[in-house]
Design a protein around this motif. Structure first.
Motif, PDB file in Angstrom:
ATOM      1  N   PRO A   1      37.096  48.270  40.161  1.00  0.00           N
ATOM      2  CA  PRO A   1      36.895  47.410  38.985  1.00  0.00           C
ATOM      3  C   PRO A   1      38.088  47.485  38.036  1.00  0.00           C
ATOM      4  CG  PRO A   1      35.581  49.408  38.793  1.00  0.00           C
ATOM      5  CD  PRO A   1      36.175  49.427  40.176  1.00  0.00           C
ATOM      6  N   LEU A   2      38.273  46.393  37.287  1.00  0.00           N
ATOM      7  CA  LEU A   2      39.361  46.364  36.319  1.00  0.00           C
ATOM      8  C   LEU A   2      39.063  47.216  35.086  1.00  0.00           C
ATOM      9  CD1 LEU A   2      40.242  42.547  36.419  1.00  0.00           C
ATOM     10  CD2 LEU A   2      41.575  44.435  37.365  1.00  0.00           C
ATOM     11  N   GLU A   3      37.779  47.367  34.752  1.00  0.00           N
ATOM     12  CA  GLU A   3      37.411  48.104  33.568  1.00  0.00           C
ATOM     13  C   GLU A   3      37.605  49.599  33.786  1.00  0.00           C
ATOM     14  OE1 GLU A   3      35.474  46.072  35.157  1.00  0.00           O
ATOM     15  OE2 GLU A   3      35.433  44.269  33.892  1.00  0.00           O
ATOM     16  N   GLY A   4      37.951  50.287  32.738  1.00  0.00           N
ATOM     17  CA  GLY A   4      38.059  51.741  32.780  1.00  0.00           C
ATOM     18  C   GLY A   4      39.424  52.265  33.171  1.00  0.00           C
TER      19      GLY A   4
ATOM     20  N   LYS B   1      41.158  38.022  42.054  1.00  0.00           N
ATOM     21  CA  LYS B   1      40.868  37.662  43.450  1.00  0.00           C
ATOM     22  C   LYS B   1      41.980  36.798  44.034  1.00  0.00           C
ATOM     23  CE  LYS B   1      35.836  37.896  42.989  1.00  0.00           C
ATOM     24  NZ  LYS B   1      34.553  37.135  43.064  1.00  0.00           N
ATOM     25  N   ILE B   2      42.487  35.870  43.209  1.00  0.00           N
ATOM     26  CA  ILE B   2      43.598  35.038  43.680  1.00  0.00           C
ATOM     27  C   ILE B   2      44.825  35.906  43.976  1.00  0.00           C
ATOM     28  CG2 ILE B   2      45.183  33.196  43.020  1.00  0.00           C
ATOM     29  CD1 ILE B   2      42.913  31.962  41.374  1.00  0.00           C
ATOM     30  N   CYS B   3      45.061  36.857  43.084  1.00  0.00           N
ATOM     31  CA  CYS B   3      46.188  37.772  43.284  1.00  0.00           C
ATOM     32  C   CYS B   3      46.010  38.592  44.559  1.00  0.00           C
ATOM     33  CB  CYS B   3      46.339  38.679  42.068  1.00  0.00           C
ATOM     34  SG  CYS B   3      47.743  39.818  42.160  1.00  0.00           S
ATOM     35  N   PHE B   4      44.788  39.002  44.855  1.00  0.00           N
ATOM     36  CA  PHE B   4      44.525  39.761  46.079  1.00  0.00           C
ATOM     37  C   PHE B   4      44.880  38.946  47.321  1.00  0.00           C
ATOM     38  CE2 PHE B   4      41.424  40.228  49.544  1.00  0.00           C
ATOM     39  CZ  PHE B   4      41.773  41.492  50.000  1.00  0.00           C
ATOM     40  N   TRP B   5      44.453  37.697  47.360  1.00  0.00           N
ATOM     41  CA  TRP B   5      44.728  36.880  48.548  1.00  0.00           C
ATOM     42  C   TRP B   5      46.208  36.549  48.661  1.00  0.00           C
ATOM     43  CZ3 TRP B   5      41.610  36.884  52.355  1.00  0.00           C
ATOM     44  CH2 TRP B   5      40.233  37.009  52.158  1.00  0.00           C
ATOM     45  N   ILE B   6      46.867  36.349  47.522  1.00  0.00           N
ATOM     46  CA  ILE B   6      48.319  36.150  47.567  1.00  0.00           C
ATOM     47  C   ILE B   6      49.009  37.392  48.112  1.00  0.00           C
ATOM     48  CG2 ILE B   6      50.373  35.813  46.136  1.00  0.00           C
ATOM     49  CD1 ILE B   6      48.711  34.054  44.313  1.00  0.00           C
ATOM     50  N   TYR B   7      48.579  38.547  47.633  1.00  0.00           N
ATOM     51  CA  TYR B   7      49.140  39.822  48.090  1.00  0.00           C
ATOM     52  C   TYR B   7      48.873  40.014  49.583  1.00  0.00           C
ATOM     53  CZ  TYR B   7      49.999  44.871  48.077  1.00  0.00           C
ATOM     54  OH  TYR B   7      50.480  46.127  48.343  1.00  0.00           O
ATOM     55  N   PHE B   8      47.680  39.664  50.035  1.00  0.00           N
ATOM     56  CA  PHE B   8      47.338  39.797  51.454  1.00  0.00           C
ATOM     57  C   PHE B   8      48.200  38.876  52.315  1.00  0.00           C
ATOM     58  CE2 PHE B   8      44.804  38.441  55.136  1.00  0.00           C
ATOM     59  CZ  PHE B   8      44.539  39.670  55.725  1.00  0.00           C
TER      60      PHE B   8
ATOM     61  N   PHE C   1      37.358  35.237  33.820  1.00  0.00           N
ATOM     62  CA  PHE C   1      38.658  34.611  34.043  1.00  0.00           C
ATOM     63  C   PHE C   1      39.630  35.599  34.693  1.00  0.00           C
ATOM     64  CE2 PHE C   1      42.938  33.560  32.476  1.00  0.00           C
ATOM     65  CZ  PHE C   1      43.065  32.273  32.962  1.00  0.00           C
ATOM     66  N   ALA C   2      39.641  36.848  34.185  1.00  0.00           N
ATOM     67  CA  ALA C   2      40.529  37.880  34.750  1.00  0.00           C
ATOM     68  C   ALA C   2      40.127  38.243  36.178  1.00  0.00           C
ATOM     69  CB  ALA C   2      40.514  39.116  33.862  1.00  0.00           C
TER      70      ALA C   2
END
Length: 336
Positions: free
Chosen positions: A166-169, A300-307, A294-295
């Motif tokens: 998760p992004l939080e924490g 998720k978009i960043c993950f698929w781009i990275y993949f 939104f984040a």
């Protein structure tokens, strides 16, 4: 070595023995040269030499030589290349010693990391002084794969899987920082393990540079998305303004409560202020949830781009390793 010297021949009437031993320093022996040698040392196996009745001389020597050879390390550690050993006789412009090879065999094909695969004779019928031995060698890639390539691949896979956190924490950012530090340690090992660059720089150097850039970009993207999901903004000044506004509203609410205690007539106005404050808090929470969604969506978009980048890079890396981008001419010591 074996050659025929007519001056050393004799007839059976002159001497009844068919062979005899002579001191090696008392007769002529051929001088051998290695055209691409840095240093050469020749030692006779024995101080005596065997001469036959017809003038045939048999002589054994041990030659220790260091030759100049450029190895193509582009596909390191999967390296297989050949080095020439231009072992010839001395020669002048029109006369000299022509060297003819006999049987060729290897002894002790494995020496540490390097292994000798084969030794072949290459000659030129028009130029008998251009013979050379082509020694094909390869590197045992196991040690490099285990200490360098495998850790880099596992770190990249761990960074890809870290998008599930998760992004939080701040757990994801902490984990990615650990990965960057671990990869930096691998770079320190790389500088000690890789051979000199030479003419063909190893492709693994560019691989490590690419992995480091991708890890740092992934870390920065996770930090930005974490800040965006928690605060709804990327700037510190906006956060301070929001906190100041909330403190002001709390002061207003406390003043409203104090006013209720002091004057019953203002109870309705104080309640209205409390309701307004709660509505503003609810609106802020809704905005925070929208920013978090939104984040997460951009994450998720960043993950698929990275993949996709990792998949495309792997395919390109394999394709490049199967092509020859670098060639070394180890026969350039012959001028013509």
């Amino acid at each position: 070595m074996e050659w025929t010297d007519p001056d050393l021949a004799w007839s059976a009437q002159q001497y009844k023995f068919t062979e005899l031993m002579l001191p090696v320093d008392k007769i002529w022996t051929p001088d051998l040269t290695v055209d691409n040698a840095v240093e050469t040392e020749v030692k006779p196996v024995s101080s005596d030499i065997l001469v036959s009745q017809d003038g045939t001389v048999q002589h054994s020597i041990q030659m220790y030589t260091t030759v100049v050879c450029g190895i193509n390390l582009f596909n390191y550690p999967f390296v297989t290349d050949a080095c020439p050993v231009a072992l010839n006789g001395w020669s002048q412009s029109s006369c000299g010693l022509r060297f003819q090879y006999g049987n060729i065999s290897t002894v002790g094909t494995s020496r540490g990391e390097w292994r000798t695969l084969s030794v072949e004779l290459h000659g030129n019928e028009n130029r008998l002084d251009r013979n050379y031995l082509s020694v094909t060698m390869s590197i045992n890639p196991f040690n490099t794969v285990v200490t360098l390539i495998l850790p880099s691949v596992l770190i990249m896979v761990a960074d890809l899987v870290s998008f599930a956190l998760p992004l939080e924490g701040g757990k994801r950012s902490s984990f990615k920082i650990t990965l960057v530090l671990s990869f930096t340690m691998s770079l320190l090992i790389l500088t000690d393990s890789l051979p000199d660059t030479g003419l063909c720089s190893p492709l693994i150097r560019y691989h490590f540079c690419f992995c480091l850039v991708v890890l740092v970009v992934s870390l920065l993207a996770s930090m930005i998305f974490t800040r965006l999901s928690v605060d709804g903004s990327l700037f510190c000044c906006t956060l301070l303004k929001l906190e100041a506004t909330n403190d002001t509203k709390q002061d207003i609410s406390l003043n409203g409560v104090a006013t209720v205690c002091a004057d019953v007539s203002t109870e309705v106005a104080s309640l209205q202020k409390v309701v307004t404050f709660l509505e503003n808090m609810e609106t802020a929470n809704e905005g925070s949830k929208k920013m978090q969604l939104f984040a997460n969506r951009f994450d998720k978009i960043c993950f698929w781009i990275y993949f996709c980048i990792d998949v495309i890079y792997t395919m390109c890396f394999i394709a490049i390793t199967r092509t020859e981008f670098c060639k070394i001419n180890n026969l350039d010591f012959w001028s013509s």
